[in-house]
Design a protein around this motif. Structure first.
Motif, PDB file in Angstrom:
ATOM      1  N   LEU A  28       5.929 -51.039  16.440  1.00  0.00           N
ATOM      2  CA  LEU A  28       6.179 -52.483  16.395  1.00  0.00           C
ATOM      3  C   LEU A  28       5.819 -53.176  17.698  1.00  0.00           C
ATOM      4  O   LEU A  28       5.248 -54.275  17.689  1.00  0.00           O
ATOM      5  CB  LEU A  28       7.639 -52.748  16.017  1.00  0.00           C
ATOM      6  CG  LEU A  28       8.027 -52.360  14.591  1.00  0.00           C
ATOM      7  CD1 LEU A  28       9.525 -52.518  14.376  1.00  0.00           C
ATOM      8  CD2 LEU A  28       7.250 -53.181  13.583  1.00  0.00           C
ATOM      9  N   ALA A  51       4.101 -64.527  15.414  1.00  0.00           N
ATOM     10  CA  ALA A  51       4.143 -63.211  14.777  1.00  0.00           C
ATOM     11  C   ALA A  51       4.388 -62.118  15.821  1.00  0.00           C
ATOM     12  O   ALA A  51       5.136 -61.161  15.573  1.00  0.00           O
ATOM     13  CB  ALA A  51       2.845 -62.937  14.028  1.00  0.00           C
ATOM     14  N   GLY A  52       3.807 -62.270  17.010  1.00  0.00           N
ATOM     15  CA  GLY A  52       4.030 -61.310  18.080  1.00  0.00           C
ATOM     16  C   GLY A  52       5.470 -61.284  18.548  1.00  0.00           C
ATOM     17  O   GLY A  52       6.047 -60.222  18.772  1.00  0.00           O
ATOM     18  N   PHE A  96       2.092 -53.319  18.021  1.00  0.00           N
ATOM     19  CA  PHE A  96       1.596 -54.317  17.079  1.00  0.00           C
ATOM     20  C   PHE A  96       1.848 -55.718  17.626  1.00  0.00           C
ATOM     21  O   PHE A  96       0.994 -56.605  17.493  1.00  0.00           O
ATOM     22  CB  PHE A  96       2.233 -54.141  15.702  1.00  0.00           C
ATOM     23  CG  PHE A  96       1.651 -55.023  14.647  1.00  0.00           C
ATOM     24  CD1 PHE A  96       0.297 -55.008  14.375  1.00  0.00           C
ATOM     25  CD2 PHE A  96       2.454 -55.873  13.923  1.00  0.00           C
ATOM     26  CE1 PHE A  96      -0.255 -55.821  13.406  1.00  0.00           C
ATOM     27  CE2 PHE A  96       1.920 -56.688  12.947  1.00  0.00           C
ATOM     28  CZ  PHE A  96       0.563 -56.672  12.689  1.00  0.00           C
ATOM     29  N   ALA A  97       2.989 -55.919  18.267  1.00  0.00           N
ATOM     30  CA  ALA A  97       3.280 -57.209  18.909  1.00  0.00           C
ATOM     31  C   ALA A  97       2.266 -57.488  20.016  1.00  0.00           C
ATOM     32  O   ALA A  97       1.753 -58.608  20.125  1.00  0.00           O
ATOM     33  CB  ALA A  97       4.699 -57.215  19.463  1.00  0.00           C
ATOM     34  N   LEU A 120      11.796 -57.317  16.457  1.00  0.00           N
ATOM     35  CA  LEU A 120      12.107 -56.192  15.571  1.00  0.00           C
ATOM     36  C   LEU A 120      12.091 -54.873  16.341  1.00  0.00           C
ATOM     37  O   LEU A 120      12.949 -54.012  16.131  1.00  0.00           O
ATOM     38  CB  LEU A 120      11.109 -56.141  14.409  1.00  0.00           C
ATOM     39  CG  LEU A 120      11.266 -57.205  13.341  1.00  0.00           C
ATOM     40  CD1 LEU A 120      10.094 -57.143  12.359  1.00  0.00           C
ATOM     41  CD2 LEU A 120      12.579 -57.041  12.613  1.00  0.00           C
ATOM     42  N   ALA A 121      11.101 -54.708  17.224  1.00  0.00           N
ATOM     43  CA  ALA A 121      11.025 -53.479  18.023  1.00  0.00           C
ATOM     44  C   ALA A 121      12.255 -53.348  18.917  1.00  0.00           C
ATOM     45  O   ALA A 121      12.819 -52.261  19.063  1.00  0.00           O
ATOM     46  CB  ALA A 121       9.755 -53.478  18.866  1.00  0.00           C
ATOM     47  N   MET A 144       7.578 -59.488  15.910  1.00  0.00           N
ATOM     48  CA  MET A 144       7.403 -58.031  15.983  1.00  0.00           C
ATOM     49  C   MET A 144       8.109 -57.456  17.215  1.00  0.00           C
ATOM     50  O   MET A 144       8.726 -56.388  17.144  1.00  0.00           O
ATOM     51  CB  MET A 144       5.919 -57.655  16.037  1.00  0.00           C
ATOM     52  CG  MET A 144       5.204 -57.825  14.745  1.00  0.00           C
ATOM     53  SD  MET A 144       5.877 -56.748  13.480  1.00  0.00           S
ATOM     54  CE  MET A 144       6.212 -57.927  12.214  1.00  0.00           C
ATOM     55  N   TYR A 145       8.022 -58.172  18.340  1.00  0.00           N
ATOM     56  CA  TYR A 145       8.704 -57.719  19.554  1.00  0.00           C
ATOM     57  C   TYR A 145      10.220 -57.699  19.336  1.00  0.00           C
ATOM     58  O   TYR A 145      10.900 -56.768  19.764  1.00  0.00           O
ATOM     59  CB  TYR A 145       8.336 -58.613  20.736  1.00  0.00           C
ATOM     60  CG  TYR A 145       8.956 -58.165  22.029  1.00  0.00           C
ATOM     61  CD1 TYR A 145       8.405 -57.106  22.739  1.00  0.00           C
ATOM     62  CD2 TYR A 145      10.098 -58.764  22.534  1.00  0.00           C
ATOM     63  CE1 TYR A 145       8.975 -56.662  23.920  1.00  0.00           C
ATOM     64  CE2 TYR A 145      10.668 -58.343  23.700  1.00  0.00           C
ATOM     65  CZ  TYR A 145      10.105 -57.295  24.394  1.00  0.00           C
ATOM     66  OH  TYR A 145      10.683 -56.874  25.558  1.00  0.00           O
TER      67      TYR A 145
END
Length: 126
Positions: free
Chosen positions: A76, A91-92, A79-80, A98-99, A95-96
């Motif tokens: 994640l 979106a980044g 991906f970020a 979520l990570a 994702m950050y």
């Protein structure tokens, strides 16, 4: 669902984590490719860095042997980073976040992320 079925199917869990490892390597190499393509005034990423990434024993140990939750968090976070490099800020950040919710050691990326966002001056933050 437990990936290893409570320790009874370790090999299946290792295959799943090797898949995560492959995703992380692909994301990092994609970021390297974007940086190399843009060729900033500071130079580009040398090719041998990718070789070190692919042959790293530490990454292999964390992903395939120990089966920690680091690999999901790293998928994640990288991906970020990929989304940030592509200038997809919202979106980044999602994702950050979520990570970070999976493993708190992702917060160690925050200073570099802050510098990157400040350098970009939050341009096109939509």
């Amino acid at each position: 669902m437990c990936l290893g079925l409570l320790g009874k199917n370790i090999q299946r869990a290792q295959y799943i984590f090797v898949f995560f490892h492959s995703i992380v390597v692909a994301l990092v190499l994609a970021c390297f490719r974007i940086v190399r393509r843009e060729k900033s005034d500071r130079g580009s990423v040398p090719f041998w860095v990718g070789i070190i990434l692919i042959t790293s024993r530490r990454i292999h140990s964390i992903f395939a042997l120990r089966l920690f939750n680091d690999c999901v968090a790293m998928v994640l976070v990288y991906f970020a980073i990929y989304l940030f490099v592509k200038r997809k800020w919202v979106a980044g950040v999602v994702m950050y976040s979520l990570a970070t919710s999976i493993k708190m050691n992702v917060i160690l990326f925050a200073p570099g992320l802050a510098v990157f966002l400040i350098q970009c001056k939050f341009a096109t933050f939509v």
